[in-house]
Design a protein around this motif. Structure first.
Motif, PDB file in Angstrom:
ATOM      1  N   LEU A  22       1.864  19.606  37.411  1.00 41.85           N
ATOM      2  CA  LEU A  22       2.708  20.762  38.153  1.00 41.85           C
ATOM      3  C   LEU A  22       3.967  20.509  38.643  1.00 41.85           C
ATOM      4  O   LEU A  22       4.977  20.895  38.507  1.00 41.85           O
ATOM      5  N   VAL A  23       3.810  19.490  39.307  1.00 39.71           N
ATOM      6  CA  VAL A  23       4.955  19.068  40.533  1.00 39.71           C
ATOM      7  C   VAL A  23       5.892  18.467  39.250  1.00 39.71           C
ATOM      8  O   VAL A  23       7.047  18.615  39.653  1.00 39.71           O
ATOM      9  N   PHE A  24       5.633  17.582  38.484  1.00 45.38           N
ATOM     10  CA  PHE A  24       6.493  16.993  37.523  1.00 45.38           C
ATOM     11  C   PHE A  24       7.384  17.936  36.649  1.00 45.38           C
ATOM     12  O   PHE A  24       8.434  17.568  36.320  1.00 45.38           O
ATOM     13  N   MET A  25       6.427  18.776  36.028  1.00 46.22           N
ATOM     14  CA  MET A  25       7.034  20.041  35.232  1.00 46.22           C
ATOM     15  C   MET A  25       8.070  20.669  35.992  1.00 46.22           C
ATOM     16  O   MET A  25       9.124  20.717  35.563  1.00 46.22           O
ATOM     17  N   ILE A  26       7.470  21.052  37.359  1.00 43.39           N
ATOM     18  CA  ILE A  26       8.787  21.532  37.905  1.00 43.39           C
ATOM     19  C   ILE A  26       9.779  20.990  38.229  1.00 43.39           C
ATOM     20  O   ILE A  26      11.096  21.452  38.082  1.00 43.39           O
ATOM     21  N   GLY A  27       9.708  19.692  38.613  1.00 46.16           N
ATOM     22  CA  GLY A  27      10.980  18.822  38.867  1.00 46.16           C
ATOM     23  C   GLY A  27      11.663  18.698  37.486  1.00 46.16           C
ATOM     24  O   GLY A  27      13.180  18.602  37.661  1.00 46.16           O
ATOM     25  N   PHE A  28      11.044  18.222  36.535  1.00 52.69           N
ATOM     26  CA  PHE A  28      11.850  18.046  35.315  1.00 52.69           C
ATOM     27  C   PHE A  28      12.806  19.308  34.770  1.00 52.69           C
ATOM     28  O   PHE A  28      13.986  19.246  34.680  1.00 52.69           O
ATOM     29  N   VAL A  29      12.228  20.598  34.854  1.00 51.81           N
ATOM     30  CA  VAL A  29      13.016  21.815  34.740  1.00 51.81           C
ATOM     31  C   VAL A  29      13.924  21.993  35.711  1.00 51.81           C
ATOM     32  O   VAL A  29      15.058  22.359  35.315  1.00 51.81           O
ATOM     33  N   HIS A  30      13.759  21.647  37.104  1.00 53.61           N
ATOM     34  CA  HIS A  30      14.824  21.758  38.175  1.00 53.61           C
ATOM     35  C   HIS A  30      15.987  20.948  37.712  1.00 53.61           C
ATOM     36  O   HIS A  30      17.091  21.461  37.941  1.00 53.61           O
ATOM     37  N   PHE A  31      15.800  19.732  37.031  1.00 51.50           N
ATOM     38  CA  PHE A  31      17.147  18.929  36.898  1.00 51.50           C
ATOM     39  C   PHE A  31      17.350  19.206  35.469  1.00 51.50           C
ATOM     40  O   PHE A  31      18.062  17.994  34.812  1.00 51.50           O
ATOM     41  N   GLY A  32      17.131  20.363  34.671  1.00 47.52           N
ATOM     42  CA  GLY A  32      17.809  20.711  33.523  1.00 47.52           C
ATOM     43  C   GLY A  32      16.808  20.292  32.175  1.00 47.52           C
ATOM     44  O   GLY A  32      17.496  20.779  31.249  1.00 47.52           O
ATOM     45  N   THR A  67       8.288  18.884  27.295  1.00 51.40           N
ATOM     46  CA  THR A  67       8.570  18.392  28.848  1.00 51.40           C
ATOM     47  C   THR A  67       7.271  18.256  29.472  1.00 51.40           C
ATOM     48  O   THR A  67       6.794  17.534  30.375  1.00 51.40           O
ATOM     49  N   ALA A  68       6.339  19.489  29.107  1.00 54.72           N
ATOM     50  CA  ALA A  68       5.055  19.542  29.720  1.00 54.72           C
ATOM     51  C   ALA A  68       4.269  18.269  29.430  1.00 54.72           C
ATOM     52  O   ALA A  68       3.493  17.661  30.392  1.00 54.72           O
ATOM     53  N   MET A  69       4.182  17.762  28.294  1.00 53.89           N
ATOM     54  CA  MET A  69       3.405  16.407  27.942  1.00 53.89           C
ATOM     55  C   MET A  69       4.152  15.268  28.587  1.00 53.89           C
ATOM     56  O   MET A  69       3.355  14.554  28.978  1.00 53.89           O
ATOM     57  N   THR A  70       5.238  15.264  28.740  1.00 53.86           N
ATOM     58  CA  THR A  70       6.199  14.257  29.493  1.00 53.86           C
ATOM     59  C   THR A  70       5.438  14.347  30.842  1.00 53.86           C
ATOM     60  O   THR A  70       5.262  13.292  31.633  1.00 53.86           O
TER      61      THR A  70
END
Length: 470
Positions: free
Chosen positions: A197-207, A214-217
């Motif tokens: 969840l943290v990584f997903m939110i972070g990835f989306v935050h950075f565009g 993205t979720a699988m990453t």
């Protein structure tokens, strides 16, 4: 079926009796009170972690579903379930075989085999899972054109996750065998879902886009970080506890135990996840997401069954080893009632708030309420016989359990293949519920025929081994 139950279920009756004897000697050495207290703490920690994990998973899935929408969320959950399923099965039972052997090796002060088994299990998990990943890559290369394009990249990412899933399951088995409950369960059930969840939110935050890729990453990053840290943590504990020294490897003997575990756990794991897999094969991702959300919402009910199994298993072992068949019958019936009535109460409460809970995933997910109702009826039917498979396992009927799970799995898959194309996600729910009822009926008959115990929530009396009512 929990890992501990599955690992015990592979043993022939003579081996089970030997394990009971070893446990008795260990209790004599440590004191029965201390041994029982340690087992109770282990069960309590495991239950608390699973409850916390369920809450984390529920909240995180709501957030990810609202971020991605039904279509992308459906792609993610379908691929993620496949990765977890294949990663676990690729260990071929070696991760749980440790739970069978390590306590015996420690009791016998055979530390060389402790070192040999823990090292062999890790290497085996990495080699077998990497082999499966390579075969999966070649399959995607050859048959990729027949797969929907939106699945290809998530599946490819999933192949890179497989080795870390297998290694993580192996390290969990090592920790559980040593009664390190917190470091055994918290990485998989608490830390990894939080990091996804943290990584997903972070990835989306950075565009990055709000997609399944993205979720699988995020899942890839979270799994590698969690497993690597867990590996070094447990490795440090092993070195501190047993020190360095020679390793003794008896691979053939370990494989003969690991493969039955693989069959039992495999049937149970496939039985639990086959509905999600089949819906992904026949239905669009949006429907898969709705079904997954509904099944996870009603899954809280199953924690009642999990807690009763965790508490009753050791007592079943003790009563059977003491040949107290009358006490075993009474306790089995009591455990069944402690399963059914809480399941009924928790399930009705979940249904009362079901549409509200589903709406938290998004407005489109409310259509999954009928799935919740059908699945609850299945779980309720299964709860009528309580921890029956645990009772059979502790009584040395592990081969029978394998056969029953095989039949239940076959029924589940056949029903899914028949009903999902016709009825959609409601068909998948009917297939899962039907398989649970079939499993319950078979377990009831098996316990009655093999142990002469009437295991049914509404039974007035258990039937003792001599056939007399208690």
């Amino acid at each position: 079926m929990t890992v501990v139950q599955a690992s015990e279920a592979d043993l022939p009756e003579k081996s089970i009796r030997r394990t009971f004897a070893l446990a008795s000697r260990l209790r004599a050495r440590l004191g029965a009170k201390d041994a029982n207290g340690a087992a109770s703490r282990m069960a309590l920690i495991a239950f608390v972690i699973r409850v916390i994990s369920a809450a984390i998973a529920f909240v995180s899935q709501i957030i990810m579903a609202r971020m991605m929408g039904e279509h992308e969320y459906g792609i993610f959950v379908f691929v993620w379930v496949l990765v977890i399923l294949v990663g676990n099965l690729s260990c071929l039972g070696f991760h749980s075989a440790q739970i069978r052997f390590l306590p015996e090796f420690v009791t016998n002060n055979d530390i060389d085999q402790v070192r040999g088994l823990t090292t062999t299990a890790r290497i085996f998990a990495l080699v077998s899972s990497s082999t499966v990943a390579l075969l999966g890559y070649f399959a995607l290369s050859l048959f990729g054109e027949t797969i929907e394009s939106y699945y290809l990249i998530p599946l490819t990412i999933g192949l890179f996750i497989l080795p870390m899933i297998a290694l993580g399951d192996t390290m969990e088995g090592t920790a559980r065998a040593n009664s390190w409950a917190l470091i055994a369960l918290s990485p998989t059930y608490i830390i990894r879902p939080l990091l996804i969840l943290v990584f997903m939110i972070g990835f989306v935050h950075f565009g990055e886009p709000k997609t399944a890729v993205t979720a699988m990453t995020a899942g890839l990053a979270a799994t590698y970080l969690t497993t690597v840290v867990q590996f070094f943590n447990i490795d440090h504990r092993l070195r501190k506890t047993f020190e360095t020294g020679p390793r003794r490897v008896e691979f053939g003997a370990w494989v003969r135990v690991a493969l039955p575990i693989f069959l039992i756990e495999g049937f149970g794991f496939l039985l639990t996840n086959s509905d999600t897999v089949v819906t992904g094969l026949f239905l669009p991702p949006g429907e898969v997401g709705i079904y997954f959300a509904a099944s996870k919402t009603i899954a809280f009910v199953q924690f009642v069954m999990f807690s009763v199994k965790a508490a009753s298993g050791p007592q079943f072992s003790a009563l059977y080893a003491a040949e107290d068949r009358s006490g075993l019958a009474r306790f089995a019936l009591s455990s069944t009632r402690w399963t059914f009535w809480p399941v009924l109460a928790v399930g009705l409460t979940a249904l009362l708030f079901g549409k509200f809970l589903l709406s938290m995933f998004g407005s489109g997910f409310v259509s999954g309420f009928d799935v919740m109702v059908i699945l609850f009826l299945g779980v309720l039917g299964r709860s009528l016989v309580g921890p029956a498979e645990s009772l059979l396992t502790m009584a040395g009927e592990q081969i029978l359990c394998v056969k029953l799970y095989a039949v239940a799995l076959a029924a589940n898959i056949i029903l899914n293949l028949l009903l999902v194309p016709m009825l959609g996600i409601e068909g998948a729910a009917l297939a899962a519920a039907g398989a649970m009822w079939i499993e319950a009926i078979m377990l009831h008959l098996a316990v009655r025929n093999r142990l002469s115990i009437t295991l049914f929530a509404f039974a007035r009396h258990p039937v003792a081994a001599d056939g007399s009512k208690e």
